[in-house]
Enzyme design. Structure first.
Site, short mmCIF file in Angstrom:
data_model
loop_
_atom_site.label_atom_id
_atom_site.label_comp_id
_atom_site.label_asym_id
_atom_site.label_seq_id
_atom_site.Cartn_x
_atom_site.Cartn_y
_atom_site.Cartn_z
N LYS A 22 -3.09 -11.71 22.10
CA LYS A 22 -2.17 -12.18 22.86
C LYS A 22 -1.86 -13.66 22.28
O LYS A 22 -0.73 -14.01 22.46
CB LYS A 22 -2.75 -12.16 24.20
CG LYS A 22 -2.17 -13.01 25.41
CD LYS A 22 -2.47 -12.79 26.94
CE LYS A 22 -3.83 -13.45 27.11
NZ LYS A 22 -3.60 -14.84 27.52
N ARG A 27 2.47 -16.90 19.80
CA ARG A 27 2.96 -17.65 18.56
C ARG A 27 3.96 -16.91 17.70
O ARG A 27 4.70 -17.45 17.21
CB ARG A 27 1.79 -18.16 17.76
CG ARG A 27 1.02 -19.05 18.70
CD ARG A 27 -0.47 -19.23 17.92
NE ARG A 27 -1.32 -20.11 18.80
CZ ARG A 27 -1.91 -20.14 19.85
NH1 ARG A 27 -1.58 -19.17 20.88
NH2 ARG A 27 -2.53 -21.27 20.31
N ARG A 124 -2.92 -24.44 37.83
CA ARG A 124 -3.59 -25.16 36.53
C ARG A 124 -2.97 -26.44 36.06
O ARG A 124 -1.80 -26.68 36.12
CB ARG A 124 -3.32 -24.15 35.63
CG ARG A 124 -4.19 -22.84 35.95
CD ARG A 124 -3.98 -21.56 35.02
NE ARG A 124 -4.80 -21.69 33.83
CZ ARG A 124 -4.89 -21.00 32.83
NH1 ARG A 124 -4.01 -20.11 32.58
NH2 ARG A 124 -5.30 -21.33 31.60
N SER A 170 -8.99 -27.62 22.73
CA SER A 170 -8.22 -26.71 23.57
C SER A 170 -7.00 -26.33 22.49
O SER A 170 -6.24 -27.27 22.11
CB SER A 170 -7.39 -27.05 24.81
OG SER A 170 -6.08 -26.50 25.00
N GLN A 172 -4.34 -24.63 23.19
CA GLN A 172 -2.85 -24.89 23.86
C GLN A 172 -2.40 -26.26 23.72
O GLN A 172 -1.41 -26.40 23.61
CB GLN A 172 -3.07 -24.11 25.47
CG GLN A 172 -3.49 -22.85 25.35
CD GLN A 172 -3.42 -22.21 26.83
OE1 GLN A 172 -3.42 -22.95 27.99
NE2 GLN A 172 -3.70 -20.98 27.00
N ASP A 317 -12.86 -16.96 26.37
CA ASP A 317 -12.16 -15.87 27.26
C ASP A 317 -12.95 -14.67 27.49
O ASP A 317 -12.84 -13.99 28.21
CB ASP A 317 -10.89 -15.56 26.34
CG ASP A 317 -9.78 -16.46 26.64
OD1 ASP A 317 -9.82 -17.51 27.44
OD2 ASP A 317 -8.65 -16.45 25.78
N LYS A 344 -9.28 -22.04 34.29
CA LYS A 344 -8.66 -20.59 33.76
C LYS A 344 -7.82 -19.99 34.90
O LYS A 344 -7.50 -20.51 35.79
CB LYS A 344 -9.50 -19.89 33.11
CG LYS A 344 -10.27 -20.31 31.89
CD LYS A 344 -9.44 -20.67 30.82
CE LYS A 344 -10.10 -21.18 29.41
NZ LYS A 344 -8.86 -21.75 28.51
N ARG A 348 -13.48 -19.43 36.59
CA ARG A 348 -14.16 -18.25 36.28
C ARG A 348 -15.76 -18.47 36.44
O ARG A 348 -16.55 -17.49 36.19
CB ARG A 348 -13.90 -17.81 34.70
CG ARG A 348 -12.60 -17.18 34.52
CD ARG A 348 -12.28 -16.87 33.34
NE ARG A 348 -11.06 -16.00 33.17
CZ ARG A 348 -10.22 -15.92 32.28
NH1 ARG A 348 -10.35 -16.38 31.14
NH2 ARG A 348 -8.96 -15.37 32.50
N ARG A 390 -9.27 -10.94 33.23
CA ARG A 390 -10.45 -10.91 32.65
C ARG A 390 -11.71 -10.83 33.69
O ARG A 390 -12.49 -9.93 33.08
CB ARG A 390 -10.88 -11.98 31.77
CG ARG A 390 -9.70 -12.18 30.64
CD ARG A 390 -10.17 -12.72 29.49
NE ARG A 390 -9.04 -13.18 28.55
CZ ARG A 390 -8.25 -12.27 27.52
NH1 ARG A 390 -8.39 -11.09 27.41
NH2 ARG A 390 -7.25 -12.77 27.18
C1 S3P Z 1 -5.35 -19.69 24.32
C2 S3P Z 1 -6.08 -20.80 24.08
C3 S3P Z 1 -7.38 -20.81 25.28
C4 S3P Z 1 -7.51 -19.55 25.82
C5 S3P Z 1 -6.36 -18.85 26.29
C6 S3P Z 1 -5.29 -18.63 25.34
C7 S3P Z 1 -4.02 -19.91 22.94
O1 S3P Z 1 -7.09 -21.78 26.03
O2 S3P Z 1 -8.55 -19.67 26.80
O3 S3P Z 1 -6.49 -17.66 26.69
O4 S3P Z 1 -3.55 -18.78 23.06
O5 S3P Z 1 -3.99 -21.08 22.71
P1 S3P Z 1 -7.28 -23.29 25.66
O6 S3P Z 1 -6.74 -23.59 24.37
O7 S3P Z 1 -7.03 -24.09 27.02
O8 S3P Z 1 -9.04 -23.40 25.86
#
Ligand code: S3P
Length: 433
Positions: A22, A27, A124, A170, A172, A317, A344, A348, A390
């Protein structure tokens, strides 16, 4: 709301492939859209989350062709980052990765756009990206202190480079800043408390965009355009994790998974399962954009372990399914330093603890984790997924070990990351009837 009904199975032996990763699929879409030409993506995850990213890019004028059935083979026509203003708000659905990474991408676009999400995503925190992107010159407005969705983003075509000390590990946050950094005038860097998954860095390197890592700091230089290249997405280790636990916790089980991503920043689950006594053999092929290979798991008796610190981002995850493994293991497993789980798709820590208790497991919840006393027999129960894919899948696996029937409510959320999971569970149930 759909329900998934699961009963105990006597044995589990399988050879399977899991759908595309995913994180890498999101990306692959965004970076190929930024590139200077057509990029073919194979192994793309055509799940609801990644389709939200795909639709958002299409609404920004990116041409995306479907080359094979099922949407897993696509061609994205890179537009050098010259996106058009979408006519309507972009719907990120349940996907935090879509909303946060798009925020970075849109920060460098000189127009105003809104991002919306479902109920879970709208709870979130988006201030974690709004703050650094704001320092770079974009304006990101959301609701309340945590800057929740709907978001209104006004980007700018020349952003200011920053150095950002991220309070959390993170990928993200890091990726949103790096995406914006491509549109900044100079070097942008991000330091994390621990290394998060590095798919952004790897894919940008593969597309010939210079970025470097020094310790826990990643830097990128603005003004670069990714080179159009074909991208192969490996199977998702986070999806494989469910079957890994299903096999590892069962004496005599055997599992073979082919073409799965084995990126070192994602394989914490394998290290934890090995500590718990699972027998796992990896064969890695490191020739592409991402390491991938095959995994062979032989089942046995699991024992408890402790999980925390720098290991957490490498398995964040997978904690719901690791908690199920802990319930099936002998002894007390402790999971700590995982407060991120509270923000999340659901909280969780509380959803895992509550659902394990429903199955008869003794669990103590902490602010940043939990303690699980394993070894008691699992009882079938009604499991509330709370719309979290999940949670739904982890407890479907728990149901394979429980006496009586386990009913997962709200199981449609599984489509956000793993189309085909329900079919695999149903086939397994049919074989064991
Ligand atoms: C992800 C980063 C993780 C993960 C999410 C996907 C990503 O989150 O929990 O399912 O694709 O960069 P965080 O970066 O907020 O930890």
């Amino acid at each position: 709301m759909s329900e998934l009904r699961v009963r105990k199975v006597k044995d589990f032996s399988a050879e399977l492939q899991v759908p595309g990763d995913k994180s890498i699929s999101h990306r692959a879409l965004m970076f190929s859209a930024l590139s200077n030409g057509p990029c073919e993506i194979t192994g793309f995850l055509a799940s609801e989350d990644c389709i939200a990213t795909r639709n958002a890019l299409a609404a920004m004028g990116v041409k995306i062709e479907e080359l094979g059935s099922g949407g897993t083979h696509i061609r994205v026509h890179g537009c050098h980052g010259d996106f058009k203003k979408p006519e309507n708000p972009l719907d990120c659905g349940n996907s935090g990765t879509t909303m946060r990474l798009l925020s970075g991408l849109l920060s460098r676009c000189p127009f105003e756009v809104s991002l919306v999400g479902d109920k879970s995503l709208s709870r979130r925190p988006m201030n974690r990206v709004a703050r650094p992107l704001g320092e770079m010159g974009a304006s990101i407005k959301g609701q309340g202190d945590r800057c929740t969705a709907p978001l209104t983003i006004q980007g700018k075509d020349k952003l200011t480079p920053i150095h950002y000390d991220s309070p959390v590990a993170s990928a993200q946050i890091k990726s949103a800043i790096m995406l914006a950094g491509l549109g900044a005038d100079g070097k942008t860097s991000v330091t994390e408390p621990n290394a998060s998954r590095d798919h952004t860095e790897r894919m940008l390197n593969y597309l010939l965009v210079k970025n470097i890592r020094q310790g826990d700091t990643v830097s990128i230089w603005g003004g670069q355009t990714p080179e159009s290249r074909d991208i192969e997405v490996p199977g998702d280790i986070s999806s494989a994790a469910f079957w890994i636990v299903a096999a590892a916790a069962r004496d005599g089980a055997r599992l073979l998974i082919d073409r799965v991503g084995l990126n070192p920043t994602r394989i914490g689950i394998l290290n934890v399962m090995a500590r718990m006594g699972a027998k796992i053999t990896e064969r890695i092929d490191d020739s592409g954009c991402e390491p991938m290979g095959s995994l062979e798991v032989s089942g046995g008796h699991l024992k408890a372990t402790e999980i925390g610190g720098a290991e957490i981002p490498t398995l964040i995850d997978e904690i719901p399914i690791i908690a199920v493994a802990a319930a099936l293991a002998e002894g007390t497993t402790v999971i700590k330093d995982a407060k991120e789980l509270r923000v999340k798709e659901s909280d969780r820590i509380s959803t895992v603890a509550e659902n394990l208790r429903r199955m008869g497991v003794r669990v103590e919840e902490f602010d940043d984790g939990m303690e699980i006393i394993g070894g008691d027999p699992l009882k079938g129960a009604e499991i509330k997924s709370l719309g979290d894919h999940r949670i739904a899948m982890a407890f479907a696996i728990a149901g394979l070990f429980a006496e009586g029937e386990t009913v997962i409510t709200g199981s449609e959320c599984i489509e956000t990351s793993y189309p085909g999971f329900i079919r695999e569970i149903e086939q397994l149930q049919a074989m064991n009837r």
